[in-house]
Motif scaffolding. Sequence first.
Motif, PDB file in Angstrom:
ATOM      1  N   LYS A  36       0.829  -1.201   0.000  1.00 19.33           N
ATOM      2  CA  LYS A  36       0.000   0.000   0.000  1.00 19.33           C
ATOM      3  C   LYS A  36       0.864   1.251   0.000  1.00 19.33           C
ATOM      4  CE  LYS A  36      -4.042  -1.928   2.391  1.00 19.33           C
ATOM      5  NZ  LYS A  36      -4.965  -1.762   3.534  1.00 19.33           N
ATOM      6  N   GLY A  38       1.994   4.809   1.055  1.00 18.54           N
ATOM      7  CA  GLY A  38       1.919   5.383   2.396  1.00 18.54           C
ATOM      8  C   GLY A  38       2.569   4.496   3.433  1.00 18.54           C
ATOM      9  N   LEU A  42       0.893   5.299   7.347  1.00 11.84           N
ATOM     10  CA  LEU A  42      -0.474   5.651   6.980  1.00 11.84           C
ATOM     11  C   LEU A  42      -1.451   4.521   7.263  1.00 11.84           C
ATOM     12  CD1 LEU A  42      -2.649   7.383   5.577  1.00 11.84           C
ATOM     13  CD2 LEU A  42      -1.882   6.404   3.403  1.00 11.84           C
ATOM     14  N   ASN A  43      -1.090   3.298   6.939  1.00 15.66           N
ATOM     15  CA  ASN A  43      -2.046   2.205   6.945  1.00 15.66           C
ATOM     16  C   ASN A  43      -2.106   1.403   8.235  1.00 15.66           C
ATOM     17  OD1 ASN A  43      -2.894   2.277   3.974  1.00 15.66           O
ATOM     18  ND2 ASN A  43      -0.669   2.231   3.818  1.00 15.66           N
ATOM     19  N   GLN A  87     -10.785   4.384  10.036  1.00 13.79           N
ATOM     20  CA  GLN A  87     -10.713   4.196   8.587  1.00 13.79           C
ATOM     21  C   GLN A  87     -10.927   5.514   7.840  1.00 13.79           C
ATOM     22  OE1 GLN A  87      -9.602   1.279   7.421  1.00 13.79           O
ATOM     23  NE2 GLN A  87      -9.513   0.737   9.593  1.00 13.79           N
ATOM     24  N   ILE A  90      -7.704   7.496   7.804  1.00 13.16           N
ATOM     25  CA  ILE A  90      -6.792   6.950   6.794  1.00 13.16           C
ATOM     26  C   ILE A  90      -7.222   7.390   5.401  1.00 13.16           C
ATOM     27  CG2 ILE A  90      -5.942   4.831   5.713  1.00 13.16           C
ATOM     28  CD1 ILE A  90      -6.203   3.471   8.462  1.00 13.16           C
ATOM     29  N   GLU A  91      -8.523   7.281   5.121  1.00 12.64           N
ATOM     30  CA  GLU A  91      -9.040   7.635   3.795  1.00 12.64           C
ATOM     31  C   GLU A  91      -8.845   9.114   3.485  1.00 12.64           C
ATOM     32  OE1 GLU A  91     -13.080   6.390   3.866  1.00 12.64           O
ATOM     33  OE2 GLU A  91     -12.575   4.250   4.036  1.00 12.64           O
ATOM     34  N   THR A  92      -8.920   9.955   4.517  1.00  9.30           N
ATOM     35  CA  THR A  92      -8.748  11.399   4.312  1.00  9.30           C
ATOM     36  C   THR A  92      -7.318  11.743   3.924  1.00  9.30           C
ATOM     37  OG1 THR A  92     -10.508  11.862   5.918  1.00  9.30           O
ATOM     38  CG2 THR A  92      -9.000  13.671   5.398  1.00  9.30           C
ATOM     39  N   GLU A  94      -5.098   9.495   2.715  1.00  9.68           N
ATOM     40  CA  GLU A  94      -4.652   8.592   1.642  1.00  9.68           C
ATOM     41  C   GLU A  94      -4.341   9.285   0.315  1.00  9.68           C
ATOM     42  OE1 GLU A  94      -5.846   3.943   1.204  1.00  9.68           O
ATOM     43  OE2 GLU A  94      -7.450   5.420   0.958  1.00  9.68           O
ATOM     44  N   HIS A  96      -3.040  12.016  -0.395  1.00  6.52           N
ATOM     45  CA  HIS A  96      -1.737  12.694  -0.365  1.00  6.52           C
ATOM     46  C   HIS A  96      -0.608  11.732  -0.701  1.00  6.52           C
ATOM     47  CE1 HIS A  96       1.856  14.587   1.488  1.00  6.52           C
ATOM     48  NE2 HIS A  96       1.282  15.693   1.072  1.00  6.52           N
ATOM     49  N   ASP A  97      -0.822  10.439  -0.421  1.00  2.00           N
ATOM     50  CA  ASP A  97       0.200   9.417  -0.673  1.00  2.00           C
ATOM     51  C   ASP A  97      -0.147   8.531  -1.869  1.00  2.00           C
ATOM     52  OD1 ASP A  97       1.427  10.405   1.568  1.00  2.00           O
ATOM     53  OD2 ASP A  97       0.899   8.737   2.881  1.00  2.00           O
ATOM     54  N   SER A  98      -1.134   8.906  -2.640  1.00  2.00           N
ATOM     55  CA  SER A  98      -1.649   8.031  -3.695  1.00  2.00           C
ATOM     56  C   SER A  98      -0.749   7.987  -4.923  1.00  2.00           C
ATOM     57  CB  SER A  98      -3.048   8.496  -4.116  1.00  2.00           C
ATOM     58  OG  SER A  98      -2.964   9.766  -4.745  1.00  2.00           O
TER      59      SER A  98
END
Length: 473
Positions: A36, A38, A42-43, A87, A90-92, A94, A96-98
């Motif tokens: 993943k 991040g 992040l995860n 969750q 994390i989704e908020t 995410e 930025h690291d996509s």
Amino acid sequence: MLTADICVIGGGSGGLSVAAGASQMGAKVILCEGGKMGGDCLNYGCVPSKALIEASRNIYHLRKSAKFGIHANQLEINFSQIHQHIQKVIETIEPHDSIERFESLGVKVIPNYASFIDQKTIQAGSYRIKAKYIVIATGSSAFIPPIKGLSDVPFLTNESIFDLTEKPEHLAVIGGGPIGCEIAQSYALLGTKVTLLESTKHILAPVEKECREVAISAMKAAGIEIKTNLTIDEIAINSDNDQALNIYYQQDDSEQLLTASHLLVATGRTANLDKLHLENAKIQYHAKGININAKLQTNQKRIYAIGDIASAFQFTHMAAYHAGIVIQNILFKLPAKVNYNSFPWAIYTTPEIAHVGISFDKAIQMGATVLSFPYKENDRAVASLETRGLIKVAVNKKGYVYCACIVGKNAADLITPWTMMIANKLKIKTMASLIIPYPTLSEINKRIAGSYFTPILYGNKTRKLVQFLLKWF
């Protein structure tokens, strides 16, 4: 076949920082990440753990509110909603690291694990990558100790505990380090029965002794049963209840049994090296990571290693710091080297713990004076009912700061001025002379700095000087 100026292996905090920075500065960058984006932070690490911690701190503050005259009589904890909150956080973060964001920055992202073919060539999925420089940033994973029966029972690590949607009845935590203590206290505050098992004499071993005792006292007050100096012999499914686990251990020369509904293993981290095939590039490494010099170069000078695989300080901000060192060396040819003398770290228990600089034991050996100031003498702490805590600072005879440790509310924020003091080699009079808003917790920094001068200001020599000046002038 692809070519690049820099190939980054690993899409965690350090790898992403190198990739984003180098690409925006004009380098051709390829990033390989088979998991993943991040990474752990992040995860499975910083982000979900802090979301859980903040949820648990709301319980702490609600229970404290009665002392203010505010009575929350009906307290309901919906653990499923807490899971949704984690969750959502994390989704908020995410995007930025996509992959999409990094491709928009000009980075070629390959969603595959990478391995070395030779010193200049990387294999990632169907791609072969020739790069002028290679940065290894593969991070670390939870270390699973060789305990008899552990592999045969269900257990949690930091990678799976944030998936829980129901509150555990009784959580046993093996490991009294930062991860184990943060999660143990969070669940205890949320109403779970928690037992913390540590093989050594102390939990939170790296923390200064007096500060550590404050944190341990708070953890016990939250209901955590702490057992130290023990050896776990075996873990097995309970024969009477297959939803429970039996943990057999020895403590004080006697055999003990603990039965719990859930088990968290938090016994440290192990470097993610197994997929890299480092031997193909003749890169030297050891059990805990990759051999590097002060510039973060491996024995192959165009190959760098950063983050958890290159430091005993396994923190996200260490990886980000390493990324800056690597960028200076690769892109600008500056002889940048790591310096950990002013490296800060924090543990997000309630209250928080923060430290910067060398250890207090080392500072004392170097002849430092150790200053101490309690939260209970800070007016804002008194008004907030947050008097549990203290700050300690070690200062040499010339007034330079060796280290600081804070345990108490907002400790992780309050440590920053001391980081700046040590990094810029400022004397403690700089802190003592600051004007700080009243009433704030920040005053503890000024007060402890001022205490360094107390013996001089209020000593006999000063008294005599003042009396002379008042008499004759």
